[in-house]
Design a protein around this motif. Structure first.
Motif, PDB file in Angstrom:
ATOM      1  N   GLY A 103       0.586  -1.066   0.139  1.00  0.00           N
ATOM      2  CA  GLY A 103      -0.105  -0.045   0.086  1.00  0.00           C
ATOM      3  C   GLY A 103       0.774   1.503  -0.518  1.00  0.00           C
ATOM      4  O   GLY A 103       0.297   2.151   0.263  1.00  0.00           O
ATOM      5  N   ASN A 104       2.406   1.239   0.156  1.00  0.00           N
ATOM      6  CA  ASN A 104       2.746   2.399   0.226  1.00  0.00           C
ATOM      7  C   ASN A 104       3.209   3.228  -1.311  1.00  0.00           C
ATOM      8  O   ASN A 104       3.106   2.078  -2.199  1.00  0.00           O
ATOM      9  CB  ASN A 104       4.688   2.457   0.416  1.00  0.00           C
ATOM     10  N   GLN A 105       3.483   4.284  -1.764  1.00  0.00           N
ATOM     11  CA  GLN A 105       3.357   4.991  -3.498  1.00  0.00           C
ATOM     12  C   GLN A 105       4.332   4.220  -3.805  1.00  0.00           C
ATOM     13  O   GLN A 105       4.556   4.202  -4.930  1.00  0.00           O
ATOM     14  CB  GLN A 105       3.005   5.992  -2.255  1.00  0.00           C
ATOM     15  N   LEU A 106       5.852   4.254  -3.195  1.00  0.00           N
ATOM     16  CA  LEU A 106       7.104   4.002  -3.663  1.00  0.00           C
ATOM     17  C   LEU A 106       8.037   3.083  -2.319  1.00  0.00           C
ATOM     18  O   LEU A 106       7.399   3.483  -1.474  1.00  0.00           O
ATOM     19  CB  LEU A 106       7.365   4.993  -4.053  1.00  0.00           C
ATOM     20  N   ILE A 107       8.974   2.562  -3.079  1.00  0.00           N
ATOM     21  CA  ILE A 107       9.740   2.444  -2.211  1.00  0.00           C
ATOM     22  C   ILE A 107      11.477   2.633  -3.096  1.00  0.00           C
ATOM     23  O   ILE A 107      11.144   2.437  -3.788  1.00  0.00           O
ATOM     24  CB  ILE A 107       9.891   0.756  -2.014  1.00  0.00           C
ATOM     25  N   ASP A 108      11.932   3.400  -2.220  1.00  0.00           N
ATOM     26  CA  ASP A 108      13.090   4.139  -2.399  1.00  0.00           C
ATOM     27  C   ASP A 108      14.525   3.278  -1.723  1.00  0.00           C
ATOM     28  O   ASP A 108      14.360   3.122  -0.860  1.00  0.00           O
ATOM     29  CB  ASP A 108      12.941   5.470  -1.630  1.00  0.00           C
ATOM     30  N   TYR A 109      15.613   2.572  -2.817  1.00  0.00           N
ATOM     31  CA  TYR A 109      16.253   1.880  -2.373  1.00  0.00           C
ATOM     32  C   TYR A 109      17.440   2.262  -2.100  1.00  0.00           C
ATOM     33  O   TYR A 109      18.638   1.605  -1.943  1.00  0.00           O
ATOM     34  CB  TYR A 109      16.443   0.434  -3.243  1.00  0.00           C
TER      35      TYR A 109
END
Length: 409
Positions: A103-109
């Motif tokens: 449900g998160n808008q994005l994942i920053d790796y």
């Protein structure tokens, strides 16, 4: 193989990729005896770069086996299946990647050593493309409409073009991961691989004694007193607001606060006034558009599911509504935005006085000097406010100001 040896070889392989020496990078990567999930991901990306799809699939299989929560690995394997025209398996991997986003808008790796952000709307975009390849056009449209809930300014145009293509039952290009972006080992661990002389060799820079060769530590520098601590800056990435609408007719503005749009554009309605004018966002710009020139996007999709291609109406556009004197949607009688609290309800203006000067290089921040008056627009959180000063609008630390009493004392 020890952790230090693995770390050293991993760093050497990434350095070879940066030098465009892919053959040497492959040799070093494949010599690592027990590669972790990130290294397997890097190997799969290089195989994709060489168009070796079978080897890429095996590498991403290995990456997922070692870390079943690595969403970007499912995304890359989905791209690999798509290139191999195995669309059902591609759809399954994209669905798993979206589920892993939780449900998160994005994942920053970035914190894991990969300069890449996996956006939920990009995953839904590729899910829609896989559904379209399987002939499921209605499901493709549903995925793209769902992507609007996760939209950001940087990805809005991609969703807009894909949605227009599905309405015409035409395929569109997938969103792909840049294959030359690789997971890199922790730079602090890599720095520890080399021996360092922490003391170094002292050198006299300046002295009041002629020919002085004594060296030592510099005295402590004076610290700033009475200055408040600057809180952590709030997240600047913001999702777009409003409800999506499709433009039915071309609208040519007559005033500076109106917005030019053409049929097929997707705008986001923030507020609709009683005079049939709507405050909208289009391509990052705000302005006014007649509401009878628009149609809700969900309605347009439902009405065209059995008709195929959406075509603009052939009739003439409606009559331009009259602008009421005074207040229009989102604007006061002077053309300025209405001051709102975080609950969205308008209030009387709240004035603040600056206790300390604040200067920032961030474009979204508001700079001011000690003693200046600031109009409070909203409270971002307990540490940051949004306000207006000297004709400029931006955010600033709450600890730098205090509220002016209503009676002016």
């Amino acid at each position: 193989m020890s952790f230090v040896d693995t770390l050293r070889q991993w760093d050497e392989a990434v350095t070879c990729v940066n030098r465009q020496d892919l053959s040497e990078a492959f040799r070093i990567f494949l010599s690592i005896q027990e590669p972790n999930s990130k290294i397997c991901f890097d190997i799969g990306c290089l195989h994709l770069l060489n168009q070796d799809l079978d080897a890429a699939e095996k590498a991403f299989d290995c990456s997922i086996r070692k870390d079943e929560h690595l969403a970007v690995a499912f995304f890359q394997r989905g791209i690999t299946f798509y290139r191999k025209k195995r669309y059902e398996e591609s759809l399954g991997d994209f669905q798993h990647a979206f589920k892993t986003l939780r449900g998160n808008q994005l994942i920053d790796y970035k914190a894991l050593g990969l300069r890449y952000k996996l956006y939920a709307c990009d995953v839904l975009h590729n899910m829609a493309l896989a559904e379209a390849q399987l002939g499921n056009w209605e499901k493709a449209q549903e995925n793209l409409v769902k992507a609007l809930d996760y939209k950001t300014e940087a990805r809005l145009n991609i969703i807009d073009r894909a949605l227009q293509s599905t309405l015409k039952q035409k395929l569109f290009k997938p969103v792909e991961f840049p294959s030359k972006e690789l997971f890199k080992p922790n730079k602090h661990y890599v720095a520890e691989l080399e021996k360092k002389d922490y003391l170094g060799k002292a050198k006299v820079v300046a002295s009041v004694i002629p020919q002085d060769e004594f060296s030592g530590f510099a005295p402590l520098q004076p610290q700033v007193e009475d200055g408040p601590t600057c809180p952590k800056e709030p997240e600047v990435l913001r999702a777009l607001e409003g409800e999506p609408h499709t433009v039915l007719f071309e609208f040519v503005p007559e005033t500076s606060d109106e917005l030019a749009v053409v049929p097929g554009n997707i705008v986001f309605v923030l507020q609709r006034g009683a005079d049939n004018w709507a405050s909208v966002i289009f391509n990052g710009r705000r302005g006014l558009v007649p509401y009878n020139y628009l149609e809700r996007l969900e309605i347009s999709l439902a009405s065209k599911q059995n008709e195929g291609v959406r075509t603009p109406p052939s009739r003439e556009p409606p009559t331009r509504p009259e602008r009421k004197q005074g207040r229009t949607p989102g604007y006061d009688s002077n053309g300025d935005t209405q001051c709102k609290e975080t609950d969205g309800k308008p209030h009387d203006e709240i004035h603040l006085v600056a206790l300390h000067s604040y200067e920032s290089s961030n474009p979204e921040d508001l700079s001011f000097h000690q003693g200046e008056t600031i109009i409070l627009l909203s409270r971002v959180n307990q540490d940051w406010f949004e306000g207006q000063c000297n004709g400029n609008t931006g955010i600033f630390p709450a600890s730098y100001v205090e509220e002016v009493p209503a009676n002016g004392d």
